[in-house]
Each structure stands twice: as structure tokens, then as C-alpha cells.
Design an enzyme around this catalytic site. Structure first.
Site, mmCIF file in Angstrom:
data_model
loop_
_atom_site.group_PDB
_atom_site.id
_atom_site.type_symbol
_atom_site.label_atom_id
_atom_site.label_comp_id
_atom_site.label_asym_id
_atom_site.label_seq_id
_atom_site.Cartn_x
_atom_site.Cartn_y
_atom_site.Cartn_z
ATOM 1 N N ARG A 50 54.219 68.756 -34.288
ATOM 2 C CA ARG A 50 54.418 70.218 -34.219
ATOM 3 C C ARG A 50 54.131 70.755 -32.825
ATOM 4 O O ARG A 50 54.616 71.805 -32.440
ATOM 5 C CB ARG A 50 53.482 70.908 -35.212
ATOM 6 C CG ARG A 50 53.879 70.724 -36.655
ATOM 7 C CD ARG A 50 52.742 71.131 -37.556
ATOM 8 N NE ARG A 50 51.523 70.403 -37.199
ATOM 9 C CZ ARG A 50 50.373 70.512 -37.828
ATOM 10 N NH1 ARG A 50 50.266 71.321 -38.850
ATOM 11 N NH2 ARG A 50 49.319 69.816 -37.454
ATOM 12 N N LYS A 156 48.465 52.725 -43.602
ATOM 13 C CA LYS A 156 47.463 52.769 -44.671
ATOM 14 C C LYS A 156 46.775 54.128 -44.654
ATOM 15 O O LYS A 156 46.736 54.743 -43.586
ATOM 16 C CB LYS A 156 46.487 51.615 -44.516
ATOM 17 C CG LYS A 156 45.294 51.913 -43.605
ATOM 18 C CD LYS A 156 44.158 50.962 -43.784
ATOM 19 C CE LYS A 156 42.874 51.707 -43.656
ATOM 20 N NZ LYS A 156 41.704 51.006 -43.281
ATOM 21 N N ASP A 185 49.162 46.693 -42.983
ATOM 22 C CA ASP A 185 47.714 46.465 -42.985
ATOM 23 C C ASP A 185 47.485 45.753 -41.661
ATOM 24 O O ASP A 185 47.801 44.568 -41.522
ATOM 25 C CB ASP A 185 47.306 45.573 -44.160
ATOM 26 C CG ASP A 185 45.810 45.296 -44.148
ATOM 27 O OD1 ASP A 185 45.173 45.470 -43.096
ATOM 28 O OD2 ASP A 185 45.280 44.901 -45.194
ATOM 29 N N HIS A 186 46.971 46.484 -40.670
ATOM 30 C CA HIS A 186 46.996 45.926 -39.311
ATOM 31 C C HIS A 186 46.171 44.646 -39.179
ATOM 32 O O HIS A 186 46.378 43.864 -38.273
ATOM 33 C CB HIS A 186 46.569 46.976 -38.275
ATOM 34 C CG HIS A 186 45.094 47.206 -38.233
ATOM 35 N ND1 HIS A 186 44.464 48.098 -39.049
ATOM 36 C CD2 HIS A 186 44.116 46.649 -37.492
ATOM 37 C CE1 HIS A 186 43.164 48.075 -38.805
ATOM 38 N NE2 HIS A 186 42.925 47.200 -37.865
ATOM 39 N N LYS A 190 46.506 40.499 -36.816
ATOM 40 C CA LYS A 190 45.519 39.934 -35.880
ATOM 41 C C LYS A 190 45.780 38.442 -35.701
ATOM 42 O O LYS A 190 46.020 37.716 -36.666
ATOM 43 C CB LYS A 190 44.095 40.165 -36.401
ATOM 44 C CG LYS A 190 43.646 41.602 -36.274
ATOM 45 C CD LYS A 190 42.234 41.759 -36.779
ATOM 46 C CE LYS A 190 41.824 43.212 -36.789
ATOM 47 N NZ LYS A 190 41.583 43.770 -35.475
ATOM 48 N N ASP A 243 38.776 52.019 -48.269
ATOM 49 C CA ASP A 243 39.130 51.956 -46.854
ATOM 50 C C ASP A 243 39.202 50.518 -46.340
ATOM 51 O O ASP A 243 39.995 50.224 -45.446
ATOM 52 C CB ASP A 243 38.080 52.736 -46.045
ATOM 53 C CG ASP A 243 38.503 52.945 -44.604
ATOM 54 O OD1 ASP A 243 39.670 53.336 -44.389
ATOM 55 O OD2 ASP A 243 37.688 52.712 -43.686
ATOM 56 N N HIS A 248 42.089 45.258 -46.192
ATOM 57 C CA HIS A 248 41.740 44.201 -45.230
ATOM 58 C C HIS A 248 41.013 43.006 -45.856
ATOM 59 O O HIS A 248 41.403 41.856 -45.664
ATOM 60 C CB HIS A 248 40.845 44.756 -44.119
ATOM 61 C CG HIS A 248 41.382 45.979 -43.443
ATOM 62 N ND1 HIS A 248 42.716 46.162 -43.191
ATOM 63 C CD2 HIS A 248 40.760 47.062 -42.937
ATOM 64 C CE1 HIS A 248 42.881 47.320 -42.584
ATOM 65 N NE2 HIS A 248 41.714 47.881 -42.419
ATOM 66 N N LYS A 348 29.446 50.391 -42.784
ATOM 67 C CA LYS A 348 29.373 51.113 -41.515
ATOM 68 C C LYS A 348 27.913 51.220 -41.084
ATOM 69 O O LYS A 348 27.018 51.132 -41.912
ATOM 70 C CB LYS A 348 29.957 52.516 -41.673
ATOM 71 C CG LYS A 348 31.458 52.492 -41.846
ATOM 72 C CD LYS A 348 32.044 53.867 -41.696
ATOM 73 C CE LYS A 348 33.548 53.823 -41.745
ATOM 74 N NZ LYS A 348 34.152 53.147 -40.582
HETATM 75 P P1 NAP Z 1 46.201 62.405 -36.507
HETATM 76 O O1 NAP Z 1 45.593 62.082 -35.203
HETATM 77 O O2 NAP Z 1 45.600 63.482 -37.336
HETATM 78 O O3 NAP Z 1 47.736 62.737 -36.251
HETATM 79 C C1 NAP Z 1 48.541 63.361 -37.195
HETATM 80 C C2 NAP Z 1 49.920 63.559 -36.629
HETATM 81 O O4 NAP Z 1 50.705 64.211 -37.620
HETATM 82 C C3 NAP Z 1 49.971 64.404 -35.366
HETATM 83 O O5 NAP Z 1 50.882 63.830 -34.488
HETATM 84 C C4 NAP Z 1 50.507 65.746 -35.890
HETATM 85 O O6 NAP Z 1 51.273 66.376 -34.913
HETATM 86 C C5 NAP Z 1 51.421 65.271 -36.988
HETATM 87 N N1 NAP Z 1 51.677 66.323 -37.968
HETATM 88 C C6 NAP Z 1 50.800 66.897 -38.830
HETATM 89 N N2 NAP Z 1 51.426 67.813 -39.576
HETATM 90 C C7 NAP Z 1 52.711 67.830 -39.186
HETATM 91 C C8 NAP Z 1 53.858 68.560 -39.591
HETATM 92 N N3 NAP Z 1 53.819 69.457 -40.587
HETATM 93 N N4 NAP Z 1 55.034 68.328 -38.963
HETATM 94 C C9 NAP Z 1 55.108 67.428 -37.957
HETATM 95 N N5 NAP Z 1 54.055 66.676 -37.561
HETATM 96 C C10 NAP Z 1 52.877 66.886 -38.157
HETATM 97 O O7 NAP Z 1 46.249 61.119 -37.481
HETATM 98 P P2 NAP Z 1 46.132 59.584 -37.060
HETATM 99 O O8 NAP Z 1 44.699 59.225 -36.910
HETATM 100 O O9 NAP Z 1 47.070 59.299 -35.943
HETATM 101 O O10 NAP Z 1 46.614 58.858 -38.401
HETATM 102 C C11 NAP Z 1 47.967 58.814 -38.776
HETATM 103 C C12 NAP Z 1 48.126 57.839 -39.938
HETATM 104 O O11 NAP Z 1 47.728 56.550 -39.519
HETATM 105 C C13 NAP Z 1 47.270 58.150 -41.162
HETATM 106 O O12 NAP Z 1 47.963 57.766 -42.307
HETATM 107 C C14 NAP Z 1 46.061 57.271 -40.975
HETATM 108 O O13 NAP Z 1 45.427 56.958 -42.208
HETATM 109 C C15 NAP Z 1 46.724 56.038 -40.372
HETATM 110 N N6 NAP Z 1 45.804 55.211 -39.594
HETATM 111 C C16 NAP Z 1 45.266 55.685 -38.440
HETATM 112 C C17 NAP Z 1 44.432 54.880 -37.707
HETATM 113 C C18 NAP Z 1 43.852 55.361 -36.401
HETATM 114 O O14 NAP Z 1 43.237 54.528 -35.711
HETATM 115 N N7 NAP Z 1 44.006 56.601 -36.028
HETATM 116 C C19 NAP Z 1 44.130 53.580 -38.138
HETATM 117 C C20 NAP Z 1 44.701 53.124 -39.326
HETATM 118 C C21 NAP Z 1 45.543 53.942 -40.022
HETATM 119 P P3 NAP Z 1 50.839 67.787 -34.259
HETATM 120 O O15 NAP Z 1 49.359 67.758 -34.133
HETATM 121 O O16 NAP Z 1 51.569 67.781 -32.950
HETATM 122 O O17 NAP Z 1 51.333 68.761 -35.209
#
Ligand code: NAP
Length: 505
Positions: A50, A156, A185-186, A190, A243, A248, A348
Site C-alpha cells: 500500500r 507459513k 517451510d523455509h 536449509k 509456530d 519445522h 524462546k
Molecule cells: P510485514 O512486515 O507486516 O509485511 C506485510 C506486507 O503486507 C507489507 O508489505 C504491507 O505493505 C503488505 N500489506 C498489508 N496490507 C496490505 C493491503 N491491504 N494491500 C496491499 N499490501 C498490503 O509481514 P512479514 O513479516 O513480511 O510477513 C509476511 C508473511 O511472511 C507472513 O505470512 C509471515 O507469517 C510470513 N513469514 C515472515 C517471516 C519474517 O521473517 N518476516 C518469516 C517466516 C514467515 P504496506 O505496508 O506497504 O501496505
């Protein structure tokens, strides 16, 4: 490090292009694939979110991310210039169907420019609440009609429990063929996890002893020093079981326990893994009481710094019943593993961060050495370290040099650092390359996910229905609650100490 395998023209559409996952993992992984020569000559990365950004601003952001998080260090200007000209940004609201028409136009333009039909990979790096709406909108805009060229990657968590996982599977399978769905599942990407298969199935000496006749028990430990950090809102609704164990740790168990596949074909491997999950003993309420323990961390000190307890973390309910630690004893009821316990623990704010599998072999049938020689006796163990150390150690008894007969435990070690010069790729590099190549071996199939949820549901339901009265029950920088020690001590074992190098004794 490139090979003869060639990737076809590919368009990545990254939902959540401005998010944490895209910045810390996806952008560095794609850049490193480019550096190593794996990206096709025609590719495009379309980030979406967004936040209003121009292509140029989005490229700037990704460059900063790569400079900060890439395993290959800061981007090289010339290479970055070449790579970044393939990056675009589209501001959008994923709930809005018009957004998808825009994607369609961009995809058509690339195909026309490249005079080909490129693979399109929709990567859902967004909150799981958005998975159904994105999938439905992709379908409505007819962007996934060709199963050969379109793929969807789902991050995930896949579901919150068995019912929601089934619901999501049903929705996805109404739109995509299973061969188009890549559930990540990253851990499976590995290097050391993939090596479990190589180690087991490429070495003939292991198979004869890889069973209940020689193996006494197995331990799988994934511990983290970190607390929930900024993820309190997600984690408080999830907990350690959802989680970590549902995905994992159960996947690690599958690699250890699976039968030999007849080939390295994706479905062959996944069939053998799902067989393990199906063979795992289901929990009665009494089993849950005896074989599953939970914990929640309290405040404490980590590396000289005071850290808050879980209930004092940001965005966590101050009365939370969510477990930040779980230890469970499983059985795999088949001929190979009958009677062999598989112990798992994850938590944790633990004393050390490490992912390690320890396979303990049965003791020698008869002691021939005097008691004075065997004071530090330990049964043979195979210790597979996944992170941070990447190694396999076979712990054996050997004679300490000297005129007397004294035995010590020593490690026969294969470690990646000492053996190979080149850096191991990050898990996301492996998995993104596999999505381009259409190889699903390291991705979760729908039935695998459901089996894993089904196995854990009795524990989840019991823990959710009964509030733990003694939380917090372990302090930061410990090895978890005492009940976890009791769980394994009842069987005459103890949790293995995490590996250290051969020590002079
Ligand atoms: P995040 O940092 O909260 O990012 C969410 C993303 O969604 C942002 O790019 C946001 O864009 C976008 N978004 C939210 N609402 C939106 C909408 N209505 N329209 C368009 N875009 C929208 O989340 P994240 O940590 O990257 O995690 C993303 C996914 O990966 C989740 O399912 C999480 O469980 C999984 N995951 C993440 C990690 C990690 O290390 N972060 C690890 C394993 C799995 P804007 O802010 O620009 O709107």
C-alpha cells in the site's frame, strides 16, 4: 556456482514487497541467485504494497536491504545496476480486484517484449488473513489459468489449526492444481536439512543400523535466545506448538524417520514423508498429560542485559496462556521405529540458539573394559547440527593416549566450514530457485500439512482449554521448565548438551 540447469523467463509478483520478509529474505535471495547465475536472462520482480513508491524508490529500498542482509555483503554497483533494471513497484490494495488487472497488463507487456510466455510466480509475503482474498482475486482476473506457467507461493503459517488448514487447502485447490501450490517451510531449504537425505540415502553403511534394533532414541531440539521481539501480536495467537513444531520440527522428524524413496522425484519424497506423519501415534488425553509439556519464559538476564518476561513483551496479553516452550515425546508406529521415542523441544529465550538432531544408538551388549577405563562412557551418538554450526558428528569411544586404558568420547566430524570453501546458499535462495524450476520436493503438500495439524490437535485443544497455572515457569537464559527435564528423565535419558568441538581430555 552456476550449473547447466537453466531457468525460464520468470515474473515474480511479490505481495508484501514492502514487508519484513521481502526485505530481509526475498530481495537478498533473488539478488544472490542473480550473482550466482541462476536467474534467467529475462526476469522481472514486481513488488506490491500500500505504501506509495516509485520504481526508483522501491529499488533504493531493496538496495538498502541487500546491503544490510545479503550473505554476499554489500551490492556491487555494476551488478546491482544490471539486476535492478528488472525491478518494478505497483502500489495496490490486495483486496481491490482492479489491482489484479494491473498485474495482468504488466505480465502481458513482459510476455510481448520477451516474445514468450513467462512463468509467473505469485509470492504471498503477507499476513495469512490475505491468502484467500489474493488467491480468489488472482482467479477472478484469470491470472492462473495455465498450470504449466503460473505458481503461487504461500508463506507459513498454513492454517491456524486443522479446520482452517483444510479450509485453505480447499479454497486453493478450487483455483490451482496442486502442482502450482508451493507451501513454504523455509527449514526445508536449509543446506543441512537437505543433507539429512543425502547422508541417509547416499551412504550404504547407515541403512542397516537406521532402525529400532540399533537406535535407542532420537532428540530434536530447536532453541532460540531471542524472545518474541516485535512479533507479539502474531505469536500470542500462535505459540511454540503452532509456530515451530507443526512445521519445522515435524519436518525434521520426517527426514530422519522416512523410508527410502524410490527416486528423488518430488511426490516420491513427499509420499515417504507423509507416511511418517500418518504412522505417528495419536495422542489420547492421558498421553497429552504424560508426553507433552509447555512453558512460558519469565524475565531474566541474557548476556548481561535484563530482558522482560513474555507477558511483559509488547503486544502480548499480560495474562497470556501462550506457550513459548514445548517439549513432546512422539512415537512412529511402524516396523522401523516401533518403540523408539522421538523427543522434541523448542523454546524462546533459551540459553543457546541451535537446531540439532541427536540420534542415540543402543549401548554395547557387553562391557569388556574395567570400570576405571569407562568413567566418561557415553553411548554412540550421531549429532546433526543444522544451525548455527553446520555439521554431522559421530560420537564414539576412543582410547586416550597414554600407558593406561582410559576411554573418552570423541567426535568424528564433517563440518561445512572446514570442508567447503564456498558459502552455503540461504534457504530462500534454494526455495526460490525451486519455484522457478517447478520442483516441489522441498515444499509442503496439502496432505502433509493436514496430517501434521491432525497429529497436534489433541495437544492444542488441551492446552487451550486448560490455562496453565504456573506460567511463567522458566527464566530467560535457561533450558526451559523443569517439567521438560522430568519428561525425558522418566525414561532414563536427559536432553543432550549442544555440540562443542573435540576437547582435550
Ligand atoms: P510485514 O512486515 O507486516 O509485511 C506485510 C506486507 O503486507 C507489507 O508489505 C504491507 O505493505 C503488505 N500489506 C498489508 N496490507 C496490505 C493491503 N491491504 N494491500 C496491499 N499490501 C498490503 O509481514 P512479514 O513479516 O513480511 O510477513 C509476511 C508473511 O511472511 C507472513 O505470512 C509471515 O507469517 C510470513 N513469514 C515472515 C517471516 C519474517 O521473517 N518476516 C518469516 C517466516 C514467515 P504496506 O505496508 O506497504 O501496505
Amino acid at each position: 556456482m552456476s550449473s547447466n540447469i537453466k531457468t525460464s523467463p520468470t515474473i515474480f509478483v511479490i505481495f508484501g514487497g514492502t514487508g519484513d520478509l521481502a526485505s530481509r529474505k526475498l530481495a537478498p535471495a533473488l539478488y544472490n541467485l542473480f550473482l550466482d547465475g541462476w536467474m534467467p536472462s529475462q526476469f522481472s520482480i514486481i513488488g506490491t504494497g500500500r505504501t506509495p513508491l516509485s520504481d526508483e524508490q522501491f529499488r533504493e529500498n531493496l538496495l538498502n536491504d541487500i546491503n544490510q542482509f545479503s550473505r554476499s555483503g554489500k551490492a556491487v554497483a555494476e551488478k546491482w545496476a544490471e539486476f535492478s533494471q528488472n525491478i518494478y513497484y505497483q502500489v495496490s490494495d490486495i483486496k481491490n480486484a482492479d489491482t489484479y488487472k494491473e498485474f495482468g497488463k504488466r505480465i502481458d507487456k513482459h510476455n510481448a517484449d520477451w516474445k514468450t510466455k513467462a512463468n509467473v510466480i505469485y509470492y504471498l509475503a503477507v499476513s495469512p488473513n490475505f491468502f484467500p482474498i489474493i488467491a480468489s482475486n488472482i482467479s477472478k482476473a484469470k491470472l492462473a489459468d495455465d498450470p504449466k506457467t503460473t505458481r503461487i507461493v504461500i508463506e507459513k503459517p498454513f492454517g491456524h489449526d486443522l479446520a482452517t488448514a483444510k479450509e485453505l487447502n480447499k479454497l486453493l485447490s478450487g483455483i490451482f492444481d496442486e502442482c502450482q501450490i508451493y507451501r513454504i517451510d523455509h527449514y526445508l531449504g536449509k543446506e543441512t536439512v537437505q543433507n539429512i537425505m543425502a547422508f541417509r540415502f547416499a551412504n550404504s553403511i547407515l541403512e542397516p543400523i537406521w532402525n529400532r534394533n540399533y537406535i535407542e532414541h532420537v532428540q530434536i531440539s530447536v532453541t532460540e535466545q531471542l524472545g518474541v521481539e516485535e512479533r507479539g501480536d502474531y505469536y500470542d495467537g500462535a505459540g511454540a506448538l503452532r509456530d515451530m513444531i507443526q512445521n519445522h520440527l515435524l519436518q525434521l522428524l520426517c527426514f530422519v524417520a522416512m523410508e527410502t524413496p524410490i527416486s528423488f522425484n518430488a511426490d516420491e519424497v513427499r509420499n515417504r514423508k507423509v507416511d511418517v506423519l500418518r504412522a505417528m501415534r495419536r495422542f489420547t488425553p492421558e498421553d497429552v498429560r504424560l508426553s507433552a509439556v509447555r512453558g512460558q519464559y519469565g524475565k531474566g538476564w541474557m548476556q548481561g542485559k535484563e530482558v522482560p518476561g513474555y507477558r511483559e513483551e509488547p503486544k502480548v496479553n499480560p495474562d497470556s496462556n501462550t506457550e513459548t516452550f514445548a517439549a513432546i515425546k512422539f512415537f512412529v508406529d511402524n516396523w522401523r521405529w516401533h518403540g523408539v521415542p522421538f523427543y522434541m523441544r523448542t523454546g524462546k529465550r533459551m540459553h543457546q540458539s541451535a537446531s540439532v538432531i541427536s540420534i542415540q544408538f543402543k549401548d554395547v551388549p557387553h562391557f569388556v573394559f574395567p570400570a576405571s577405563a569407562t568413567e566418561s562412557w557415553q553411548q554412540n551418538r550421531l549429532v546433526i547440527s543444522i544451525q548455527p554450526e553446520m555439521s554431522i558428528r559421530l560420537q564414539v569411544q576412543a582410547k586416550r593416549p597414554g600407558l593406561d586404558m582410559v576411554l573418552n568420547t570423541v567426535d568424528m566430524v564433517f563440518d561445512y566450514k572446514g570442508t567447503y570453501d564456498n558459502q552455503a546458499p540461504e534457504a530462500y535462495e534454494t526455495l526460490l530457485l525451486d519455484t522457478m524450476l517447478g520442483d516441489q520436493t522441498l515444499f509442503m503438500r496439502g496432505d502433509q500439512v493436514e496430517e501434521a495439524w491432525e497429529l497436534l490437535m489433541p495437544i492444542l485443544e488441551t492446552w487451550e482449554s486448560k490455562k496453565s497455572l504456573n506460567f511463567p515457569n522458566y527464566s530467560a537464559d535457561s533450558w526451559g521448565p523443569e517439567i521438560a527435564e522430568a519428561l525425558i528423565a522418566r525414561d532414563g535419558y536427559h536432553w543432550f548438551s549442544l555440540p562443542s568441538n573435540n576437547k582435550k581430555k
